[in-house]
Design a protein around this motif. Structure first.
Motif, short mmCIF file in Angstrom:
data_model
loop_
_atom_site.label_atom_id
_atom_site.label_comp_id
_atom_site.label_asym_id
_atom_site.label_seq_id
_atom_site.Cartn_x
_atom_site.Cartn_y
_atom_site.Cartn_z
N ARG A 28 1.92 4.30 -6.85
CA ARG A 28 1.95 5.44 -5.93
C ARG A 28 3.24 6.23 -6.03
O ARG A 28 3.26 7.44 -5.82
CB ARG A 28 1.75 4.92 -4.50
CG ARG A 28 1.72 5.96 -3.45
CD ARG A 28 0.44 6.76 -3.52
NE ARG A 28 0.53 7.78 -2.52
CZ ARG A 28 -0.11 8.92 -2.58
NH1 ARG A 28 -0.92 9.17 -3.57
NH2 ARG A 28 0.01 9.81 -1.64
N THR A 29 4.35 5.59 -6.36
CA THR A 29 5.65 6.26 -6.22
C THR A 29 6.50 6.22 -7.47
O THR A 29 7.69 6.49 -7.39
CB THR A 29 6.45 5.61 -5.08
OG1 THR A 29 6.75 4.26 -5.45
CG2 THR A 29 5.71 5.64 -3.77
N GLU A 32 9.68 4.27 -7.04
CA GLU A 32 10.69 4.65 -6.05
C GLU A 32 10.45 3.87 -4.76
O GLU A 32 9.32 3.61 -4.38
CB GLU A 32 10.63 6.15 -5.76
CG GLU A 32 10.91 7.02 -6.95
CD GLU A 32 12.33 6.95 -7.45
OE1 GLU A 32 13.22 6.48 -6.73
OE2 GLU A 32 12.57 7.35 -8.60
N ILE A 37 11.99 7.91 -0.90
CA ILE A 37 10.93 8.87 -0.62
C ILE A 37 11.13 9.49 0.77
O ILE A 37 10.99 10.70 0.94
CB ILE A 37 9.55 8.23 -0.76
CG1 ILE A 37 9.31 7.90 -2.24
CG2 ILE A 37 8.44 9.12 -0.21
CD1 ILE A 37 8.12 7.04 -2.51
N ALA A 127 10.96 12.50 -6.06
CA ALA A 127 10.21 11.27 -5.77
C ALA A 127 9.25 11.50 -4.61
O ALA A 127 8.10 11.04 -4.64
CB ALA A 127 11.17 10.12 -5.45
N SER A 131 5.20 11.39 -4.87
CA SER A 131 4.50 10.38 -4.08
C SER A 131 3.27 10.94 -3.39
O SER A 131 2.41 10.18 -2.94
CB SER A 131 5.45 9.76 -3.04
OG SER A 131 5.64 10.64 -1.94
N THR A 132 3.15 12.26 -3.31
CA THR A 132 2.00 12.88 -2.65
C THR A 132 0.86 13.17 -3.61
O THR A 132 -0.24 13.49 -3.15
CB THR A 132 2.41 14.21 -1.96
OG1 THR A 132 2.73 15.18 -2.96
CG2 THR A 132 3.58 14.01 -1.02
N ARG A 138 -0.30 11.98 -11.09
CA ARG A 138 0.89 11.13 -11.31
C ARG A 138 0.87 10.56 -12.73
O ARG A 138 1.89 10.55 -13.42
CB ARG A 138 0.94 9.99 -10.29
CG ARG A 138 1.43 10.41 -8.94
CD ARG A 138 1.74 9.19 -8.04
NE ARG A 138 0.77 8.12 -8.14
CZ ARG A 138 -0.35 8.04 -7.43
NH1 ARG A 138 -0.65 8.97 -6.56
NH2 ARG A 138 -1.16 7.02 -7.58
#
Length: 148
Positions: A28-29, A32, A37, A127, A131-132, A138
């Motif tokens: 998802r990130t 990070e 975030i 980041a 993340s969105t 991504r």
């Protein structure tokens, strides 16, 4: 013996949940952490949202030039093109401004934030934005960044 099996079963279940949540966080990130975030979300709100939108939606008709000939601020959500660019390019655009990165007398209302934000703050904003994005965007952006 029954209590030992329950304890072992709970331990295996807890381990699977922990490992599964690590995998989710990494997917998802981009690896990070939540604090980075969250900091990026705050910095984005303070420095980026006025032009790029609180929900990362960008300005209306962002593909149509303004009377000045410059383009409106694009969205940073999946409907925009931010996810098409490698990490290095995104970092440079935020730090130096679009015109400086594109060159060739290109004009943009996107200023550079290098005098306002430190490198870690810029990375935190990126980041947060990443993340969105949905998994497909991504993944695409990660691949573009790997190739650079």
């Amino acid at each position: 013996m029954t209590n030992a099996r329950v304890v072992i079963g709970l331990g295996i279940t807890a381990g699977a949940i922990i490992i599964g949540s690590w995998t989710f966080v990494d997917l998802r990130t981009n690896g990070e952490d939540a604090a980075t975030i969250a900091a990026g979300r705050t910095i984005y709100g303070d420095h980026c949202a006025a032009c790029h939108g609180v929900q990362l939606e960008g300005q209306p008709d962002w593909k149509t030039p303004l009377p000045s000939g410059r383009l409106p601020a694009p969205p940073h959500d999946a409907s925009g093109h931010t996810w098409h660019h490698a990490d290095e390019m995104l970092f440079r655009i935020v730090k130096e401004g679009t015109a400086a990165v594109v060159g060739g007398n290109y004009e943009s209302d996107m200023p550079g934030f290098g005098d306002t934000l430190g490198d870690a703050e810029i990375r935190a904003v990126l980041a947060f934005i990443k993340s969105t994005w949905p998994e497909r965007e991504r993944g695409f952006q990660e691949e573009v960044s790997r190739r650079r």
